[in-house]
Write a protein that holds these residues in place. Sequence first.
Motif, short mmCIF file in Angstrom:
data_model
loop_
_atom_site.label_atom_id
_atom_site.label_comp_id
_atom_site.label_asym_id
_atom_site.label_seq_id
_atom_site.Cartn_x
_atom_site.Cartn_y
_atom_site.Cartn_z
N THR A 145 15.18 27.24 43.17
CA THR A 145 14.50 26.28 42.42
C THR A 145 15.43 25.54 41.30
OG1 THR A 145 13.90 28.09 40.90
CG2 THR A 145 12.36 27.49 42.46
N ASP A 146 16.42 26.23 40.99
CA ASP A 146 17.34 25.78 40.05
C ASP A 146 18.82 26.12 40.40
OD1 ASP A 146 15.44 25.27 37.51
OD2 ASP A 146 14.77 27.14 38.44
N VAL A 147 19.84 25.31 40.12
CA VAL A 147 21.02 25.23 40.27
C VAL A 147 22.06 25.23 39.02
CG1 VAL A 147 20.84 24.73 42.88
CG2 VAL A 147 21.61 23.06 41.14
N ILE A 148 22.95 25.83 39.01
CA ILE A 148 23.83 25.93 37.97
C ILE A 148 25.46 25.78 38.56
CG2 ILE A 148 24.84 26.75 35.74
CD1 ILE A 148 22.21 28.45 35.60
N ASN A 149 26.08 24.46 38.26
CA ASN A 149 27.31 24.43 38.56
C ASN A 149 28.30 25.16 37.56
OD1 ASN A 149 30.18 23.77 39.01
ND2 ASN A 149 29.53 22.17 40.37
N VAL A 150 28.99 26.25 37.59
CA VAL A 150 29.44 27.02 36.56
C VAL A 150 30.88 26.18 36.19
CG1 VAL A 150 28.44 29.31 36.94
CG2 VAL A 150 30.62 28.65 38.09
N LYS A 151 31.21 25.22 36.87
CA LYS A 151 32.35 24.57 36.31
C LYS A 151 31.96 23.61 35.19
CE LYS A 151 33.40 22.80 40.38
NZ LYS A 151 34.42 22.09 41.39
N GLU A 152 30.77 23.29 35.30
CA GLU A 152 30.24 22.36 34.14
C GLU A 152 29.07 23.01 33.13
OE1 GLU A 152 28.00 19.57 36.82
OE2 GLU A 152 30.02 19.03 37.94
N GLU A 153 28.58 24.16 33.36
CA GLU A 153 27.54 24.78 32.25
C GLU A 153 27.87 26.06 32.36
OE1 GLU A 153 23.41 22.76 32.56
OE2 GLU A 153 24.24 23.06 34.77
N ASP A 154 27.41 26.76 30.93
CA ASP A 154 27.54 28.34 30.81
C ASP A 154 26.36 28.72 31.54
OD1 ASP A 154 26.42 30.66 29.11
OD2 ASP A 154 28.65 30.68 29.24
N ALA A 155 26.40 29.72 32.60
CA ALA A 155 25.33 30.24 33.56
C ALA A 155 24.52 30.90 32.58
CB ALA A 155 25.89 31.16 34.47
N VAL A 156 24.98 31.85 31.71
CA VAL A 156 24.03 32.78 30.80
C VAL A 156 23.28 31.88 29.93
CG1 VAL A 156 23.73 34.64 29.18
CG2 VAL A 156 25.48 34.56 31.20
N GLN A 157 23.89 30.94 29.22
CA GLN A 157 23.50 29.95 28.34
C GLN A 157 21.95 29.39 29.04
OE1 GLN A 157 25.62 27.63 25.90
NE2 GLN A 157 24.11 26.00 25.53
N ARG A 158 22.38 28.62 30.36
CA ARG A 158 21.32 27.84 30.77
C ARG A 158 20.37 28.68 31.40
NH1 ARG A 158 19.22 24.43 31.16
NH2 ARG A 158 19.20 23.39 33.06
N ILE A 159 20.52 30.02 31.87
CA ILE A 159 19.27 30.78 32.40
C ILE A 159 18.58 31.24 31.33
CG2 ILE A 159 19.00 32.89 33.38
CD1 ILE A 159 21.61 32.57 35.15
N LYS A 160 19.20 31.31 30.14
CA LYS A 160 18.20 31.71 29.14
C LYS A 160 17.33 30.42 28.51
CE LYS A 160 19.42 36.23 27.59
NZ LYS A 160 18.43 36.98 27.55
N GLU A 161 18.06 29.33 28.77
CA GLU A 161 17.01 28.01 28.34
C GLU A 161 15.84 28.03 29.06
OE1 GLU A 161 20.00 24.87 28.47
OE2 GLU A 161 20.90 25.45 26.54
#
Length: 355
Positions: free
Chosen positions: A219-235
Motif C-alpha cells: 500500500t505504501d513504498v519508501i525509497n530509503v535512498k530518499e527518505e528515512d524509513a522509520v520516520q516515514r513509517i511513524k508518520e
Amino acid sequence: MKEQLPAMMKAAVMTKPGTIVMEERPVPQVGANEVLIKVMAVGVCGSDVHYFENGRIGRYVVEKPIILGHECAGIIAAVGASVTNVSLGDRVAIEPGVTCGHCQACKEGRYNLCPDVQFLATPPVDGAFVQYMKIRADMVFAIPDHLSFEAAALVEPFSVGIHAAKRCSLQPGSTVAIMGMGPVGLMAVAAAKSFGASRIIVTDLEQVRLDAAKRLGATDVINVKEEDAVQRIKEMTDGLGVDAAWETAGNARALQSALYSLRRGGKLVIVGLPAQDEIPLNVPFMADNEIDIYGVFRYANTYPTGIKFLAGDGIDAMALITDRYPLEQTQDALERAIHNKSGSLKVMVYPNEVL
C-alpha cells in the motif's frame, strides 16, 4: 501415451565458484517412494547466487562440483511402486527439503528444523538445474492446469512469507512493514496481503523493486535512498508504528529500522540472514515495548496454502519474472541476477524448453 525417457540428460554443474559447465549425466532411477520430475522451470535464488559467487553460506561449504537451483516445478515423468499421491503426467511444484520424518522437530510439525534435512542445492546435495531429477514423493504437490510452471516454482520463496505470517500470527487488518524487496521480500508482500494485512509498507533502494511491490499488494513504498524509513513509517501510522515488521534482506541497518518502526507490543520477524553473526539491537527498547522476536528458517507445511493463493486471482506472481534463460545459459542467468539488481527481479531457467 507414456513419454519415452532418455538414458542421459543435461545438467548445469558448478565445477567451482564462478564456473558453470554443461555435463551429460544419467537420468536418475526412482526408488519405491520416489518420483522422477521433468524439470520445466527453476528460479534463481539469492542462495544460488551466493554459492556461485562465494562457494559457501555460513557452515555450508561447496567442496566438490554441485548443481544449484531449488525453486522448481515440472511434470511427473516416472513414479515409484509405492507412490499414491501423484500420477504420471501430473504438473507439480517441488518442495526442496527432504526431512527425516522421525526426529523431534519433524514429529512436532516443525520439520524445517530437522537436523538431517537434505535440501536441494545446499552442499553436498545437488539441485534442480537439470532436465530430470528425483525426489521423495511426499515433497511434490499437484498444481492446477492454469497455474504456470514459473508461478509454481515461486511457491518456494512465497512459502518463506507464508511461514513468516504464521510465525507472527499475522491477523486480518494488521499493519506490516517489510524491509527489503528482493524476490523473498516481494513474495512476502504477497503473503501479507493473502493473510489480510490492511496496510503493507515496504522499503528498498531500487525503484523497480518498489514498483513491483505495489503490483503485489504493497500500500505504501519508501525509497530509503530518499527518505528515512522509520520516520516515514511513524508518520504513516500517526506516530504509533506498525503491528509487525519483517526484515527480509539480511541487512543490519534494515533490521534496526524494522525494530524501531514497531508499535509498543509489536512483532519483529527476522527472515533475512545477515553476513555478520552479531548485530547491535536496542535491548531496553525491546524490553520496554515488549517486542516479540521471531526467527524464520525456511518454512513448514506451506505448499498447499501457497499453491491455493497463487492459483487465485489476487497475486500477479508472473510480474516478478524479468529474465528467462535456457539450461545451457545457466551461468549467464546467475551473472544476470548478480549484476542487474536495478532491473532484474526474478531470473528463471528452463531446463526442458527452447526459448
